[in-house]
Structure formats: C-alpha cells, structure tokens
Enzyme design. Structure first.
Site, mmCIF file in Angstrom:
data_model
loop_
_atom_site.group_PDB
_atom_site.id
_atom_site.type_symbol
_atom_site.label_atom_id
_atom_site.label_comp_id
_atom_site.label_asym_id
_atom_site.label_seq_id
_atom_site.Cartn_x
_atom_site.Cartn_y
_atom_site.Cartn_z
ATOM 1 N N SER A 24 111.586 9.976 -47.410
ATOM 2 C CA SER A 24 111.524 11.505 -48.299
ATOM 3 C C SER A 24 110.150 12.187 -47.932
ATOM 4 C CB SER A 24 111.443 11.792 -49.673
ATOM 5 O OG SER A 24 112.895 11.301 -50.327
ATOM 6 N N ARG A 47 104.435 16.505 -53.234
ATOM 7 C CA ARG A 47 105.252 15.716 -54.528
ATOM 8 C C ARG A 47 105.735 17.084 -54.952
ATOM 9 N NH1 ARG A 47 105.256 11.542 -57.032
ATOM 10 N NH2 ARG A 47 104.045 10.005 -56.712
ATOM 11 N N HIS A 50 108.709 17.846 -53.166
ATOM 12 C CA HIS A 50 109.395 16.869 -52.894
ATOM 13 C C HIS A 50 110.374 17.098 -54.410
ATOM 14 C CE1 HIS A 50 110.845 12.793 -54.802
ATOM 15 N NE2 HIS A 50 110.850 12.624 -53.306
#
Length: 221
Positions: A24, A47, A50
């Site tokens: 990812s 992040r 994500h």
C-alpha cells in the site's frame, strides 16, 4: 478447534497483512506527487493518503514546516492528544505513542449537552472548551466537526492555552473548507503561529485524522 472453516477461495487477492501494508505504501509513493510536502512530513502525507484512499490528497495538503518536529517533541515530553470525536481517538494506535500519552475526547462528558444549548453551538464545539486544562502544549486533532476547529481558534484568540500542534481535518459540506482555511491563514491574519496540518476543501474525517496522529506519534512507518 472453533468449528470455523475458511470458505473456498474464489478470488485472487493478497491476504497477508504485512504484504498489504508494505504494498500500500509503495503504491502511494509511486502514484502520489509528494514534492510539495516538507521532507520530514513525507510519512505523514503517505499515512493520510492511506487513510483516505486518495492519492490526489497530496495536492490539497497544507503542512506547516515545523509541524512534525513540534508534535513529536510534545509527545516525547508526555503531552496528551486531544480529539474531537471518539472515532478519531479510537483510531490512534496506542503502541505507537512514545510516552503512553493520554488520548482524550470529551464529547460524552455530561457537561457538554448543557454547554451546547447555552452557547447555541454543537456538542463537539462545546466539548473543545473542556480541553482547556490539557490544551497547553498538547497535540490537537479535529477530524469531524468544523465548529470544533472554529471554536478552538476562537479560544486561542481569546487568550486561551496554545497547543503544540493542530491536525485540523474536519470533513463536510458546511464550514469544513472555511474552518480549514481559517487554520491555514491563522498566523498571517492573527500573528499566532501554531504548527498544523490540514487539507483544503471538503475532505477530511476520522480515518485521515487518526492516520496523521499515528504518523506524528512515531517516525517508523
């Protein structure tokens, strides 16, 4: 042992947790343009992307150049995280906190409903006033309510305690973009420079905000 059995596999997909995690972040770095993000905030941006599933989020990120250093220093010193919503607080990975820092949300405090009625505001905004004893030097996270971010900025303008860092990513159609613009222009308009991260426009939410907190809590990806 439990009597449970995995159903027959009918789809081709990656189902190994660590591989999903690594792949990812590799995909994000391959597809997102992080060139405008401060170097020490790259993992923060990754992040947050994500947490949202949107690589174009990088185009709307606004990251104060001192955000990462200020937030990490505060957490290393034991400062709490103050969250506007239980969903944000729940999304914080406690194992990443450097000093087993408190993660606080006062939305369900019994004083909140009456304060909200008295002040003619939302419960989430009213709960922000209960942060005051903990606010000086804290890491603040607002991921749901634009009214909470406006309320926080008004508290600071009224002489209230100043947090070490603000993650200001409320989501929505009414006031979200405006509250984040107020945060981004706070230093230039009022001369009060508090490190922050925000995302312009309507996007935001609990997952994105708690992802930012997890990145600030620990450098390790």
């Amino acid at each position: 042992m439990t009597g449970l059995a995995r159903p027959p596999r009918r789809y081709d997909y990656v189902d190994v947790g660590p591989e999903i995690y690594v792949d990812s972040f590799a995909t994000i770095r391959r597809e997102a343009d992080l060139s405008a993000v401060p170097a020490d905030a790259e993992k923060l941006a990754v992040r947050m992307i994500h947490g949202s599933g949107q690589v174009d989020l990088a185009d709307d990120l606004v990251v104060h150049p001192l955000l990462v250093g200020s937030a990490r220093a505060a957490l290393e010193a034991g400062a709490p995280m103050l969250c506007d919503a239980t969903m944000v607080a729940t999304g914080v990975t406690r194992a990443r906190l450097p000093q087993s820092n408190d993660v606080l949300c006062f939305l369900n405090d019994p004083r909140v409903p009456s304060l909200a009625r008295e002040w003619h505001t939302t419960r989430t905004a009213a709960a922000v006033s209960l942060w005051e004893p903990h606010l000086d030097g804290a890491v603040v996270a607002i991921g749901n309510a634009p009214t909470a971010l406006f309320h926080l900025l008004e508290m600071v303008l009224d002489g209230g305690p100043r947090p070490a860092a603000i993650v200001g990513c409320p989501v929505g159609f009414i006031g979200a973009a405006e509250s984040k613009e107020a945060l981004a222009s706070f230093a230039s308009e009022h001369g009060i420079d508090i490190p922050f991260v925000t995302v312009r426009g309507r996007r935001g939410g609990s997952a994105m905000t708690s992802s930012a907190l997890n990145a600030l809590a620990q450098e390790e990806e």
